[in-house]
Design a protein around this motif. Structure first.
Motif, PDB file in Angstrom:
ATOM      1  N   TYR A 108       0.826  -1.202   0.000  1.00 58.81           N
ATOM      2  CA  TYR A 108       0.000   0.000   0.000  1.00 58.81           C
ATOM      3  C   TYR A 108       0.867   1.261   0.000  1.00 58.81           C
ATOM      4  O   TYR A 108       1.763   1.415   0.814  1.00 58.81           O
ATOM      5  CB  TYR A 108      -0.927   0.013   1.213  1.00 58.81           C
ATOM      6  CG  TYR A 108      -1.614   1.346   1.421  1.00 58.81           C
ATOM      7  CD1 TYR A 108      -2.618   1.773   0.558  1.00 58.81           C
ATOM      8  CD2 TYR A 108      -1.240   2.188   2.467  1.00 58.81           C
ATOM      9  CE1 TYR A 108      -3.241   3.002   0.732  1.00 58.81           C
ATOM     10  CE2 TYR A 108      -1.854   3.412   2.657  1.00 58.81           C
ATOM     11  CZ  TYR A 108      -2.858   3.820   1.790  1.00 58.81           C
ATOM     12  OH  TYR A 108      -3.466   5.033   1.961  1.00 58.81           O
ATOM     13  N   ARG A 109       0.567   2.170  -0.928  1.00 57.28           N
ATOM     14  CA  ARG A 109       1.281   3.445  -1.004  1.00 57.28           C
ATOM     15  C   ARG A 109       0.266   4.577  -0.831  1.00 57.28           C
ATOM     16  O   ARG A 109      -0.545   4.834  -1.711  1.00 57.28           O
ATOM     17  CB  ARG A 109       2.003   3.591  -2.346  1.00 57.28           C
ATOM     18  CG  ARG A 109       2.769   4.923  -2.480  1.00 57.28           C
ATOM     19  CD  ARG A 109       3.452   5.045  -3.835  1.00 57.28           C
ATOM     20  NE  ARG A 109       4.508   4.065  -4.018  1.00 57.28           N
ATOM     21  CZ  ARG A 109       4.455   3.027  -4.841  1.00 57.28           C
ATOM     22  NH1 ARG A 109       3.361   2.828  -5.587  1.00 57.28           N
ATOM     23  NH2 ARG A 109       5.463   2.181  -4.952  1.00 57.28           N
ATOM     24  N   PRO A 110       0.302   5.292   0.305  1.00 58.77           N
ATOM     25  CA  PRO A 110      -0.646   6.397   0.496  1.00 58.77           C
ATOM     26  C   PRO A 110      -0.330   7.541  -0.458  1.00 58.77           C
ATOM     27  O   PRO A 110       0.838   7.759  -0.810  1.00 58.77           O
ATOM     28  CB  PRO A 110      -0.417   6.813   1.957  1.00 58.77           C
ATOM     29  CG  PRO A 110       0.978   6.374   2.256  1.00 58.77           C
ATOM     30  CD  PRO A 110       1.206   5.133   1.455  1.00 58.77           C
ATOM     31  N   PRO A 111      -1.334   8.272  -0.920  1.00 55.76           N
ATOM     32  CA  PRO A 111      -1.064   9.426  -1.789  1.00 55.76           C
ATOM     33  C   PRO A 111      -0.039  10.372  -1.154  1.00 55.76           C
ATOM     34  O   PRO A 111      -0.171  10.772  -0.005  1.00 55.76           O
ATOM     35  CB  PRO A 111      -2.435  10.095  -1.911  1.00 55.76           C
ATOM     36  CG  PRO A 111      -3.411   8.970  -1.726  1.00 55.76           C
ATOM     37  CD  PRO A 111      -2.777   8.077  -0.695  1.00 55.76           C
ATOM     38  N   GLY A 112       1.005  10.677  -1.920  1.00 51.02           N
ATOM     39  CA  GLY A 112       2.070  11.541  -1.422  1.00 51.02           C
ATOM     40  C   GLY A 112       3.065  10.852  -0.520  1.00 51.02           C
ATOM     41  O   GLY A 112       3.993  11.489  -0.015  1.00 51.02           O
ATOM     42  N   GLY A 113       2.912   9.547  -0.316  1.00 50.79           N
ATOM     43  CA  GLY A 113       3.789   8.822   0.599  1.00 50.79           C
ATOM     44  C   GLY A 113       4.466   7.638  -0.062  1.00 50.79           C
ATOM     45  O   GLY A 113       4.559   7.554  -1.291  1.00 50.79           O
TER      46      GLY A 113
END
Length: 235
Positions: free
Chosen positions: A130-135
């Motif tokens: 999982y890649r959070p937006p902006g992260g």
């Protein structure tokens, strides 16, 4: 890489560690911190933990040990409280903590309430990818670590001052874990503040000699703290 001993050190307890624990206990949605993540400092206890770490390291490190640190302030402070201002410390941005992007400063409850679609996307993708937006995803941090390891200098001992997620992902890379093995490791092996994890290598394989050893804190009469942070099951 030619290093034969690798010491991975998590920073001492930080003010954000304390604030996050308080927020989770209070059922808050937002963690109240005084600065952006790179500028978070050690708590008073964290400073004492780092000093106790120094008593252990100074007797154990050879003169030619290469010392690296995350550029985040809490990691640098840990190195300085432990070893002093005069030691040559190399900052490397690849050792920084995982960037959380849109999830930054939110508790688990905060993510569920304020960003329910992201919470669902995180559950679907799984912790590792999982890649959070902006992260960053955990896989992004693993790539940083692989790059760092390729650039290590010609020395037999390397010391890294970093963060719990970074320490865990060094193990993932060097011990050739699978996604499932890493998930199990995170659930059962928290990385304590100001602890030392030691690996040794023979040029082909790496062996874990000590994990999150914080016996020096007990010797100094200090409490051990874990503050799992990035190793939370829902992070």
């Amino acid at each position: 890489m030619t290093a034969r001993t690798l010491l991975l050190i998590r920073h001492g307890e930080s003010t954000a560690n304390v604030a996050a624990a308080a927020a989770e206990a209070a059922g808050a949605e937002v963690i109240s911190v005084e600065a952006r993540d790179p500028d978070i400092t050690l708590s008073p206890l964290g400073e004492l933990q780092a000093a106790a770490l120094g008593a252990r390291l100074r007797d154990a490190l050879p003169p030619d040990a290469a010392l690296f640190s995350s550029p985040y302030r809490r990691a640098i402070q840990t190195a300085r409280f432990a070893l002093g201002e005069e030691v040559p410390l190399r900052l490397d941005e690849r050792l920084r903590d995982r960037e959380l992007g849109i999830l930054d400063r939110l508790t688990a409850l905060g993510v569920e309430r304020r960003l329910p679609l992201e919470a669902e996307r995180r559950r679907w993708a799984g912790k590792f990818y999982y890649r959070p937006p902006g992260g960053e995803a955990w896989t992004d941090v693993a790539l940083r670590i692989r790059s760092f390891l390729r650039d290590l200098p010609e020395t037999r001992t390397v010391v890294v001052f970093a963060h719990d997620a970074v320490v865990s992902l060094f193990l993932y890379v060097l011990l050739r874990m699978t996604e499932g093995q890493l998930a199990e490791h995170l659930l059962t092996h928290p990385v304590a503040n100001a602890s030392v994890t030691e690996l040794t290598g023979d040029g082909a394989e790496w062996t874990l000699r000590a994990f999150a050893d914080d016996a020096h804190l007990s010797v100094a009469g200090l409490p051990a703290t874990q503050h799992p942070g990035e190793a939370r099951t829902d992070a």
